[in-house]
Enzyme design. Structure first.
Site, PDB file in Angstrom:
ATOM      1  CE  LYS A 197      13.488  32.572  40.475  1.00  0.00           C
ATOM      2  NZ  LYS A 197      14.097  31.457  39.798  1.00  0.00           N
ATOM      3  CE  LYS A 249      11.954  29.442  35.881  1.00  0.00           C
ATOM      4  NZ  LYS A 249      12.777  30.247  34.944  1.00  0.00           N
ATOM      5  CD  GLU A 259      10.591  31.826  32.613  1.00  0.00           C
ATOM      6  OE1 GLU A 259      11.383  30.893  32.383  1.00  0.00           O
ATOM      7  OE2 GLU A 259      10.901  32.810  33.287  1.00  0.00           O
ATOM      8  NE  ARG A 281      29.020  25.577  40.691  1.00  0.00           N
ATOM      9  CZ  ARG A 281      27.883  26.144  41.061  1.00  0.00           C
ATOM     10  NH1 ARG A 281      27.106  25.555  41.951  1.00  0.00           N
ATOM     11  NH2 ARG A 281      27.503  27.301  40.539  1.00  0.00           N
ATOM     12  CD  GLU A 291      21.312  32.998  37.113  1.00  0.00           C
ATOM     13  OE1 GLU A 291      22.303  32.488  37.641  1.00  0.00           O
ATOM     14  OE2 GLU A 291      20.172  32.510  37.200  1.00  0.00           O
ATOM     15  CG  ASN A 350      21.103  34.844  41.211  1.00  0.00           C
ATOM     16  OD1 ASN A 350      21.620  34.070  40.434  1.00  0.00           O
ATOM     17  ND2 ASN A 350      19.892  34.635  41.694  1.00  0.00           N
ATOM     18  CB  VAL A 358      28.918  29.133  43.196  1.00  0.00           C
ATOM     19  CG1 VAL A 358      29.983  28.049  43.168  1.00  0.00           C
ATOM     20  CG2 VAL A 358      27.890  28.867  44.275  1.00  0.00           C
ATOM     21  NE  ARG A 416      22.425  34.193  45.362  1.00  0.00           N
ATOM     22  CZ  ARG A 416      22.921  33.414  44.407  1.00  0.00           C
ATOM     23  NH1 ARG A 416      24.218  33.413  44.142  1.00  0.00           N
ATOM     24  NH2 ARG A 416      22.157  32.631  43.689  1.00  0.00           N
ATOM     25  CG  HIS A 451      22.776  29.801  32.689  1.00  0.00           C
ATOM     26  ND1 HIS A 451      21.675  29.804  33.526  1.00  0.00           N
ATOM     27  CD2 HIS A 451      23.638  30.696  33.225  1.00  0.00           C
ATOM     28  CE1 HIS A 451      21.869  30.669  34.509  1.00  0.00           C
ATOM     29  NE2 HIS A 451      23.064  31.224  34.345  1.00  0.00           N
TER      30      HIS A 451
HETATM   31  P1  ADP Z   1      16.750  29.175  39.982  1.00  0.00           P
HETATM   32  O1  ADP Z   1      16.479  30.488  40.638  1.00  0.00           O
HETATM   33  O2  ADP Z   1      16.063  28.028  40.663  1.00  0.00           O
HETATM   34  O3  ADP Z   1      18.204  28.936  39.715  1.00  0.00           O
HETATM   35  P2  ADP Z   1      16.357  29.997  37.185  1.00  0.00           P
HETATM   36  O4  ADP Z   1      15.152  30.689  36.684  1.00  0.00           O
HETATM   37  O5  ADP Z   1      17.600  30.833  37.351  1.00  0.00           O
HETATM   38  O6  ADP Z   1      15.993  29.242  38.553  1.00  0.00           O
HETATM   39  O7  ADP Z   1      16.706  28.787  36.223  1.00  0.00           O
HETATM   40  C1  ADP Z   1      17.728  27.849  36.510  1.00  0.00           C
HETATM   41  C2  ADP Z   1      17.937  26.920  35.332  1.00  0.00           C
HETATM   42  O8  ADP Z   1      16.707  26.267  34.989  1.00  0.00           O
HETATM   43  C3  ADP Z   1      18.382  27.604  34.054  1.00  0.00           C
HETATM   44  O9  ADP Z   1      19.784  27.784  33.989  1.00  0.00           O
HETATM   45  C4  ADP Z   1      17.884  26.608  33.021  1.00  0.00           C
HETATM   46  O10 ADP Z   1      18.742  25.480  32.998  1.00  0.00           O
HETATM   47  C5  ADP Z   1      16.567  26.133  33.576  1.00  0.00           C
HETATM   48  N1  ADP Z   1      15.435  26.967  33.090  1.00  0.00           N
HETATM   49  C6  ADP Z   1      14.791  27.943  33.764  1.00  0.00           C
HETATM   50  N2  ADP Z   1      13.813  28.507  33.009  1.00  0.00           N
HETATM   51  C7  ADP Z   1      13.831  27.870  31.815  1.00  0.00           C
HETATM   52  C8  ADP Z   1      13.078  27.992  30.595  1.00  0.00           C
HETATM   53  N3  ADP Z   1      12.091  28.872  30.449  1.00  0.00           N
HETATM   54  N4  ADP Z   1      13.388  27.152  29.566  1.00  0.00           N
HETATM   55  C9  ADP Z   1      14.368  26.243  29.692  1.00  0.00           C
HETATM   56  N5  ADP Z   1      15.111  26.065  30.815  1.00  0.00           N
HETATM   57  C10 ADP Z   1      14.855  26.858  31.862  1.00  0.00           C
END
Ligand code: ADP
Length: 449
Positions: free
Chosen positions: A116, A159, A201, A338, A276, A290, A295, A292, A209
């Site tokens: 990331k 994160k 973050e 889903r 994303e 991602n 889903v 790959r 999203h």
């Molecule tokens: P993963 O790899 O675990 O899926 P992501 O970074 O893609 O993690 O984030 C997954 C979800 O988590 C996002 O769709 C959102 O709902 C929430 N999220 C992640 N980062 C943030 C952020 N900075 N602020 C608000 N929600 C977040």
């Protein structure tokens, strides 16, 4: 030249890949764990090999066992699907070193774009905005750390760099919660992902999203297949997805689509990928890539008519495929629900035996699933059982069609998310497309209490 692909996955994605292989005249090898002897895909596969006990570590994550199965059956390529080893660059490299084509990006690309923090620094060079934050080593010095978080602005989200599947995130509302939260987050990350590294973050409070599907041929040509909106989530995991994402700033989106394609061309991206974003106040903020299949790929396939899984196979195996942006059109609107083996209120997993079920059908309805009447859902893996997808000429019509499909559908013997979808699809905030990623947990579930 004839090809043989080993499908290194289970469940619906194994069946999806198997069907794509069959259409292309490719021989298939399925792998399965001891607890998965009753998988539907095994009946349709040319060959199948048991690779170990039910727990994922001993089977679907067991690299030597998977490579031995490929060797034993003379497979020439390995299809990873999603989850398990799909984004494991070491596995992709191991496949190549063992003489098998990994169906996906080059392992160096997975390493870069799948990380990331590295991905964020790469996309920034293409003019793509990231969620504001801090991804260097977290300073030990308390004052220094507080200065950094203050400049990002609270609330923030901690994160895990090695996190995934919505796990390893912690929201921090104010500075006095910071050091405690950081300690817990780091310990949890270490325990769950074997790596305690954390990045920070800004917590975007009410975003949607939105993601962009890309496909590259590995030789500098790449296209996008438009957007998806995946804002209906619980525990940061998606439950409903749609294509295309509606009500977005079209000028900004067009710019972003171009940036994503340019990036994929430059890095000779091979196969399918998704970038994303969180979208709030007309701004897109990059979250992750991602590397790959995802889903929710069927909603994109339905509105474009482009078979993403077949494209992955064609690209990897050197079969002819035209990647021409001019020939990609988005037609209508698609929604995916889903169906998980989880109850519809608290989303607690509920494996067990399916005693009776009925599958929906009809015009504009697609059903992707590996389950059948009498099938026992094992407790060891992801709870997703089926994806119901509808395509219609507008979002409202796709919702009506989905409600009809959900009405025909039933599963008995285990609890599923079926009723949740029936309620969400008539919810006013959802039908008017006013929901954010927090809507399900913060408002929809609370209203129903
Ligand atoms: P993963 O790899 O675990 O899926 P992501 O970074 O893609 O993690 O984030 C997954 C979800 O988590 C996002 O769709 C959102 O709902 C929430 N999220 C992640 N980062 C943030 C952020 N900075 N602020 C608000 N929600 C977040």
């Amino acid at each position: 030249m004839s090809h043989k692909v080993l499908i290194a996955n289970r469940g619906e994605i194994a069946l999806r890949a198997l069907r794509a292989c069959k259409e292309l005249g490719i021989q298939t090898v399925s792998i399965y764990s001891e607890g998965d002897r009753n998988l539907k895909s095994l009946r349709f596969s040319d060959e199948s090999v048991c690779i170990g006990p039910s727990d994922s570590k001993s089977s679907y994550l067991n690299v030597p066992a998977i490579l031995s199965a490929a060797d034993l059956t003379n497979a020439d390529a390995i299809y990873p699907g999603y989850g398990f080893l799909a984004e494991d660059h070491a596995f992709a490299e191991q496949c190549s070193l063992s003489g098998f084509k990994f169906i996906g990006p080059h392992h160096e690309t997975i390493k870069k774009m799948g990380d990331k923090i590295t991905a964020k620094s790469i996309v920034t060079n293409y003019g793509i905005k990231c969620v504001p934050g801090f991804s260097d080593e977290i300073p030990e010095e308390k004052d220094e750390l507080e200065k950094i978080t203050k400049s990002i602005g609270y609330p923030i989200i901690l994160k895990a760099t090695a996190g995934g599947g919505g796990k390893g995130m912690k929201i921090v509302e104010s500075i006095d919660q910071l050091s405690n939260a950081l300690q817990i987050a780091s310990k949890e990350a270490e325990a769950n992902f074997g790596n305690g590294r954390i990045y920070i973050e800004k917590f975007i409070e009410n975003p949607r999203h939105i993601e962009i599907q890309v496909v590259g041929d590995g030789k500098g040509n790449a296209i996008h297949l438009g957007t998806r909106d995946c804002s209906i989530q619980r525990r940061h995991q998606k439950l409903i997805e749609e294509a295309p994402a509606l009500d977005v700033n079209q000028t900004k989106l067009d710019e972003l689509l171009n940036c994503c394609v340019e990036l994929c061309k430059d890095i000779n991206y091979e196969g399918a990928g998704t970038l994303e974003f969180l979208y709030e106040n007309e701004e897109f903020y990059f979250l992750e890539m991602n590397t790959r299949i995802q889903v929710e790929h069927p909603v994109t396939e339905m509105v474009t008519g482009f078979d993403i899984v077949k494209a992955q196979l064609r690209i990897a195996l050197g079969l002819p495929l035209s990647l021409d942006q001019e020939r990609i059109f988005i037609r209508g609107h698609a929604i995916e629900c889903r169906i998980n083996a989880e109850d519809s209120e608290k989303f607690i997993p509920n494996p067990g035996k399916i005693t009776r079920m009925h599958i929906p059908g009809g015009f504009g309805i697609r059903y992707d699933s590996h389950i059948y009447n009498g099938y026992t859902v094992p407790p060891f893996y992801d709870s997703m059982l089926a994806k119901i997808i509808t395509l219609a000429d507008s979002r409202d019509s796709a919702i009506s069609r989905m409600l009809m499909a959900l009405d025909e559908f039933f599963i008995e013997g285990i609890k599923t998310t079926h009723q949740f979808h029936q309620k969400m699809l008539v919810d006013k905030t959802f039908t008017s497309n006013k929901h954010s990623i927090n809507y399900l947990e913060k408002e929809f579930l609370k209203d129903g209490d």
